[in-house]
Design a protein around this motif. Sequence first.
Motif, PDB file in Angstrom:
ATOM      1  N   ALA A  54       0.844  -1.192   0.000  1.00 21.06           N
ATOM      2  CA  ALA A  54       0.000   0.000   0.000  1.00 21.06           C
ATOM      3  C   ALA A  54       0.882   1.245   0.000  1.00 21.06           C
ATOM      4  O   ALA A  54       1.843   1.332   0.760  1.00 21.06           O
ATOM      5  CB  ALA A  54      -0.909  -0.003   1.218  1.00 21.06           C
ATOM      6  N   THR A  55       0.547   2.194  -0.858  1.00 19.82           N
ATOM      7  CA  THR A  55       1.303   3.450  -0.877  1.00 19.82           C
ATOM      8  C   THR A  55       0.694   4.471   0.075  1.00 19.82           C
ATOM      9  O   THR A  55       1.342   5.429   0.452  1.00 19.82           O
ATOM     10  CB  THR A  55       1.335   4.038  -2.304  1.00 19.82           C
ATOM     11  OG1 THR A  55      -0.014   4.190  -2.766  1.00 19.82           O
ATOM     12  CG2 THR A  55       2.091   3.113  -3.239  1.00 19.82           C
ATOM     13  N   THR A  56      -0.573   4.253   0.463  1.00 18.83           N
ATOM     14  CA  THR A  56      -1.236   5.135   1.413  1.00 18.83           C
ATOM     15  C   THR A  56      -1.968   4.270   2.434  1.00 18.83           C
ATOM     16  O   THR A  56      -2.164   3.075   2.236  1.00 18.83           O
ATOM     17  CB  THR A  56      -2.267   6.043   0.716  1.00 18.83           C
ATOM     18  OG1 THR A  56      -3.256   5.222   0.092  1.00 18.83           O
ATOM     19  CG2 THR A  56      -1.611   6.920  -0.332  1.00 18.83           C
ATOM     20  N   CYS A  57      -2.373   4.877   3.521  1.00 21.08           N
ATOM     21  CA  CYS A  57      -3.164   4.155   4.510  1.00 21.08           C
ATOM     22  C   CYS A  57      -4.554   3.902   3.938  1.00 21.08           C
ATOM     23  O   CYS A  57      -5.115   4.755   3.279  1.00 21.08           O
ATOM     24  CB  CYS A  57      -3.273   4.966   5.800  1.00 21.08           C
ATOM     25  SG  CYS A  57      -1.708   5.123   6.666  1.00 21.08           S
ATOM     26  N   GLY A  58      -5.069   2.728   4.176  1.00 29.71           N
ATOM     27  CA  GLY A  58      -6.398   2.392   3.675  1.00 29.71           C
ATOM     28  C   GLY A  58      -6.595   0.887   3.675  1.00 29.71           C
ATOM     29  O   GLY A  58      -5.830   0.134   4.281  1.00 29.71           O
ATOM     30  N   ILE A  59      -7.605   0.438   2.973  1.00 33.13           N
ATOM     31  CA  ILE A  59      -7.947  -0.977   2.911  1.00 33.13           C
ATOM     32  C   ILE A  59      -7.082  -1.677   1.856  1.00 33.13           C
ATOM     33  O   ILE A  59      -6.914  -1.165   0.751  1.00 33.13           O
ATOM     34  CB  ILE A  59      -9.437  -1.162   2.554  1.00 33.13           C
ATOM     35  CG1 ILE A  59     -10.332  -0.430   3.549  1.00 33.13           C
ATOM     36  CG2 ILE A  59      -9.800  -2.630   2.463  1.00 33.13           C
ATOM     37  CD1 ILE A  59     -10.295  -0.983   4.944  1.00 33.13           C
ATOM     38  N   ASP A 104      -0.929  -1.743   7.025  1.00 33.77           N
ATOM     39  CA  ASP A 104      -0.001  -1.422   8.106  1.00 33.77           C
ATOM     40  C   ASP A 104       0.767  -0.179   7.691  1.00 33.77           C
ATOM     41  O   ASP A 104       1.742  -0.250   6.952  1.00 33.77           O
ATOM     42  CB  ASP A 104       0.981  -2.587   8.347  1.00 33.77           C
ATOM     43  CG  ASP A 104       0.276  -3.840   8.815  1.00 33.77           C
ATOM     44  OD1 ASP A 104      -0.781  -3.715   9.464  1.00 33.77           O
ATOM     45  OD2 ASP A 104       0.778  -4.939   8.533  1.00 33.77           O
ATOM     46  N   CYS A 105       0.288   0.989   8.101  1.00 30.94           N
ATOM     47  CA  CYS A 105       0.937   2.234   7.702  1.00 30.94           C
ATOM     48  C   CYS A 105       1.410   2.951   8.956  1.00 30.94           C
ATOM     49  O   CYS A 105       0.832   2.834  10.019  1.00 30.94           O
ATOM     50  CB  CYS A 105       0.003   3.100   6.882  1.00 30.94           C
ATOM     51  SG  CYS A 105      -1.590   3.391   7.632  1.00 30.94           S
TER      52      CYS A 105
END
Length: 86
Positions: A52-57, A81-82
């Motif tokens: 994931a490049t950003t926080c999210g699902i 996991d951000c």
Amino acid sequence: MNNKSIVAACLFAALNICTLSARAEADVTPKTYTYGTHLDIQKVISLKQDNATTCGIVNARMTYLDSAGLTQVLDYSKFADCHNDN
């Protein structure tokens, strides 16, 4: 039999067992988690998630052994996991 033959036979048997377990995991059809799915988890083998490049699902996959010792694979969604420095 001499010692080299015994060692070679043991090594061959160990490699076959490892290969068999890897093939068994590859043959397992993943199940997709839905709310209320009964989970019979005895031991978690691995947890993986999409990058994931950003926080999210993100999509994730858990490989585990059930109480019968069978390998199971479960696909599910989770928060990434951000880590924020804020």
